[in-house]
Design an enzyme around this catalytic site. Structure first.
Site, PDB file in Angstrom:
ATOM      1  CD  GLU A  62      -2.476  -1.389   2.698  1.00 27.89           C
ATOM      2  OE1 GLU A  62      -3.019  -2.323   2.854  1.00 27.89           O
ATOM      3  OE2 GLU A  62      -1.365  -0.653   3.542  1.00 27.89           O
ATOM      4  CE  LYS A  81       6.005   5.269   6.544  1.00 29.97           C
ATOM      5  NZ  LYS A  81       6.028   6.721   6.757  1.00 29.97           N
ATOM      6  CG  ASP A  84       4.289  12.612   4.635  1.00 28.99           C
ATOM      7  OD1 ASP A  84       4.112  12.420   5.981  1.00 28.99           O
ATOM      8  OD2 ASP A  84       4.452  13.777   4.039  1.00 28.99           O
ATOM      9  CE1 TYR A  90      -2.745   1.614   7.972  1.00 32.87           C
ATOM     10  CE2 TYR A  90      -3.374   3.496   7.211  1.00 32.87           C
ATOM     11  CZ  TYR A  90      -2.648   3.506   8.146  1.00 32.87           C
ATOM     12  OH  TYR A  90      -2.388   4.297   8.778  1.00 32.87           O
ATOM     13  CE  LYS A 121      10.374   7.439   4.559  1.00 35.26           C
ATOM     14  NZ  LYS A 121       9.195   7.693   6.036  1.00 35.26           N
ATOM     15  CB  CYS A 178      26.036  29.517  25.283  1.00 31.81           C
ATOM     16  SG  CYS A 178      24.084  29.297  25.026  1.00 31.81           S
ATOM     17  CB  CYS A 180      23.607  32.533  28.629  1.00 32.57           C
ATOM     18  SG  CYS A 180      24.702  30.899  28.406  1.00 32.57           S
ATOM     19  CB  CYS A 200      25.294  26.589  26.066  1.00 36.06           C
ATOM     20  SG  CYS A 200      25.082  27.011  27.430  1.00 36.06           S
ATOM     21  CB  CYS A 245      21.490  28.715  28.648  1.00 32.92           C
ATOM     22  SG  CYS A 245      21.548  29.549  27.259  1.00 32.92           S
TER      23      CYS A 245
END
Length: 698
Positions: free
Chosen positions: A139, A141, A143, A250, A341, A432, A435, A448, A454
């Site tokens: 079948e 797939k 989305d 399905y 896929k 970072c 911070c 960080c 932060c």
């Protein structure tokens, strides 16, 4: 073939002039109303599922309006009526409901060799179980958004999103507004049926809806999946009715019937779905072997752009249902199906800037800002560069021309540099960007160390702390958190517990009731379960299952904080790397200060009894079927909490099959074949009592 009595006057060439409502008796109005409902259901099916309408749109509209008129005049409202697709009442919130069976994911790959290895494993394991070689059902797939729909006596009772696989959002009111999903089944349907499907927005409907949004001055949706997800969770069903959602079904999740057996194959299930009125994709095929399944995927990929819905691969399922049950499942996926896929779609564009984002666990992620480019019909203007190691590997910098992919057709990332226009590689910052803490490297990754001190980590940490994956505090989404931070009310996690309803009510968009509700929600979270608290405070690498194991092992927050690395590594799911992450989290002064502040604010995580004598059922394996006085998941959780295993299928390793009302016949047959004792609920309670365990659980 019609499923409505052909004598129904509203089925073919219906009358378009109706007698005055006040001339009808109540009995006559009720009869006409039922005829209209049955005819309109048939017209909906012919239009939305079979694409073969019997009447013109104008005629349909007149019949629909007549039905609305009769229902209103004679107080004949019915939740199953077609009129409820557009007139359902808004819901206050999306409740969480338990699925009839786990909605598992499936393993996936884009490599043909992995698909062949899946086939080899399936044939090897089924041969050992005495099954002959089996074919596959293939079948597309889809989305979209996975959905469970539950029918009792042919009527739609409940619909829920996939959620975490065990529980999802109750979207029954929203699903009633989707025309292709039947509210009543057709033909000879089972007494009880739960089915799995995929809600999606067709491509043409998506384009038209986005055009309307732009014309109204609203932001368009990025892609059909986002549009679907945003629509199905709308609290007002009339919004859902206005948007072009569709659904393919399905798979059967639960089936109970006194007279008819469940279809024996996946292919037979699809044929039954059509007879029951479900929308089934015509591109599904049954094939004899894995090579034919691979050919099916290649053919579908060639036709992908011509389909009116988004797909990102194909699903290959063992056809024989009994063979699927023999193959069983893992904790997260079914072992009888595999997703092959498609390759990600790619396009070429230019990087205009690179910025570094700070996640809630301190991980620094570089993001490339791009000249907008269409990738698979979606406008992409940013892409992840993953980590500093990825930047160094690509040699990428601002100004370079790059190839962009959409992994799984959702997350854009940069595959390669097509033209090195910059002549340099982006220099990752030493501090970072939020911070100024010195950046720490861990192989290709960067972090960080500022922790909850932060600001960026704090904001995301608060979002996670109150989310469903944390302490599940309702009424405090990202926008409100930002608002409270800007107002100076939320500079730490502990500040959550210092919020006052009177101050909140003065802010824009707040009222006295919403402010009071939030304060009460937060106050109720002062004594959270220890595992929920550990998940909520964003310890790196500690998700829900690991937090549960840590709580069971150490029993209290203090014991966990003081645990040595070797003690941490002794816990299931915790290896040397995770143990180091946990210890680093508690050793960071900023994190310890934030935890101390939470405790000072009155937060007191519940301790857990770590007495290992609690494993009274150690070594036993239980299988549950039918309806018990509590949910099956609660029963499974109880025996697992006392050392037993709870599985979904009966085998020679099963010690007990526990049956409730309407138990599955296959599991009982398997129990008989394997000499597994069968316990009714009262007998199960006696077994637990012999081990000092109370039933039902509190």
């Amino acid at each position: 073939m019609s499923h409505v009595d052909e004598s129904n006057p509203y089925l073919r060439d219906p009358p378009l002039e109706f007698e005055p409502v006040d001339s009808l008796s109540s009995a006559e109005a009720e009869r006409r109303t039922e005829q209209l409902r049955e005819a309109i259901r048939e017209h909906d099916h012919r239009y939305y599922v079979e694409a073969d309408p019997l009447i013109a749109d104008r005629v349909y509209d007149l019949l629909f309006e007549r039905l609305q008129e009769l229902e209103a005049a004679f107080d004949l409202a019915d939740p199953d009526s077609p009129t409820q697709r557009v007139g359902g009442e808004p819901v206050a919130e999306l409740r969480t409901v338990e699925h009839t069976a786990p909605m598992l994911s499936i393993d996936q790959s884009g490599e043909a060799q992995d698909v062949r290895e899946f086939d080899e494993r399936v044939r090897r394991e089924l041969s050992a179980e005495g099954f002959d070689a089996t074919g596959y059902v293939c079948e597309p797939k889809f989305d979209g958004i996975s959905l469970e729909a539950v029918y009792e006596e042919g009527r739609l009772q409940r619909a829920a999103t996939r959620g975490d696989g065990r529980e999802g959002d109750d979207v029954t009111a929203q699903v009633r507004a989707i025309p292709s999903i039947p509210q009543r089944l057709r033909g000879e349907y089972p007494d009880f049926l739960a089915v799995r499907g995929e809600v999606f927005m067709p491509k043409d409907g998506f384009r038209a809806h986005n055009r309307e949004r732009i014309e109204r001055g609203e932001e368009p949706f990025a892609n059909p999946r986002n549009a679907t997800a945003g629509t199905i969770r709308q609290l007002d069903p009339s919004v859902v009715a206005d948007r072009p959602l569709d659904c393919f079904f399905y798979g059967i999740m639960a089936y109970e019937d006194a007279d008819r057996d469940r279809p024996a194959t996946q292919w037979d299930e699809l044929q039954a779905f059509r007879e029951w009125g479900f929308n089934v994709d015509d591109r599904a095929e049954r094939v004899d072997d894995i090579e034919a399944a691979i050919d099916y995927r290649d053919e579908l990929m060639a036709d992908r752009e011509d389909l009116n819905y988004e797909i990102d691969g194909v699903v290959i399922k063992v056809d024989d249902v009994a063979a699927c049950e023999a193959l069983g499942t893992t904790a997260r996926s079914t072992r009888s199906a595999f997703a092959y896929k498609f390759p990600a779609r790619t396009e070429v564009t230019t990087i205009t800037d690179i910025v570094v984002q700070v996640g809630r666990t301190g991980r620094l992620t570089p993001v490339a800002l791009l000249e907008p480019v269409q990738v698979g019909g979606v406008t992409v203007s940013r892409a992840t560069l993953h980590n500093p190691g990825e930047i160094e590997s690509l040699g990428v910098d601002v100004g370079d021309t790059v190839r962009v992919l959409r992994a799984g057709d959702v997350i854009p990332y940069i595959e390669e540099v097509v033209e090195d226009t910059s002549g340099s590689t982006f220099t990752f910052p030493d501090t970072c960007p939020v911070c100024d803490s010195p950046v720490e490297r861990d192989g290709p990754l960067a972090f960080c160390p500022g922790g909850l001190a932060c600001e960026s980590q704090l904001e995301r940490a608060i979002e996670h702390y109150v989310s469903r994956g944390g302490l599940d505090i309702e009424g405090l989404g990202p926008e409100r958190i930002t608002q409270l931070q800007e107002a100076g009310f939320l500079d730490s996690l502990a500040d959550l517990y210092r919020l006052e309803a009177e101050e909140l009510a003065e802010l824009e968009g707040w009222g006295e009731k919403s402010a009071q509700n939030l304060v009460e929600e937060i106050d109720a979270a002062r004594e959270p379960p220890l595992d929920s608290f550990l998940t909520a405070v964003s310890i790196p690498e500690v998700g829900g299952s690991t937090a549960t194991e840590l709580a069971a092992e150490f029993g209290s927050l203090e014991a966990l904080i003081n645990a040595q690395p070797e003690e941490l590594e002794a816990v299931d799911d915790v290896g040397p790397i995770v143990a180091e992450k946990i210890q680093d989290f508690f050793d960071t002064p900023e994190n310890r200060a934030a935890l101390d502040e939470l405790l000072d604010a009155g937060v007191d995580p519940e301790s857990v009894d770590t007495d290992r004598s609690a494993a009274e059922l150690d070594g036993l394996t239980f299988v549950f079927t039918g309806s018990l006085s509590v949910s099956r998941s609660d029963a499974q959780d109880l025996v697992e909490a006392h050392g037993a295993n709870a599985t979904g299928s009966v085998s020679g390793n099963t010690d007990y099959l526990v049956i409730g009302d309407n138990p599955g016949q296959r599991k009982q047959d398997d129990a008989a074949a394997n000499d597994v004792p069968v316990l009714e609920e009262n007998e199960f309670a006696d077994v637990l009592a012999d081990h000092g365990i109370e039933w039902p659980p509190a």
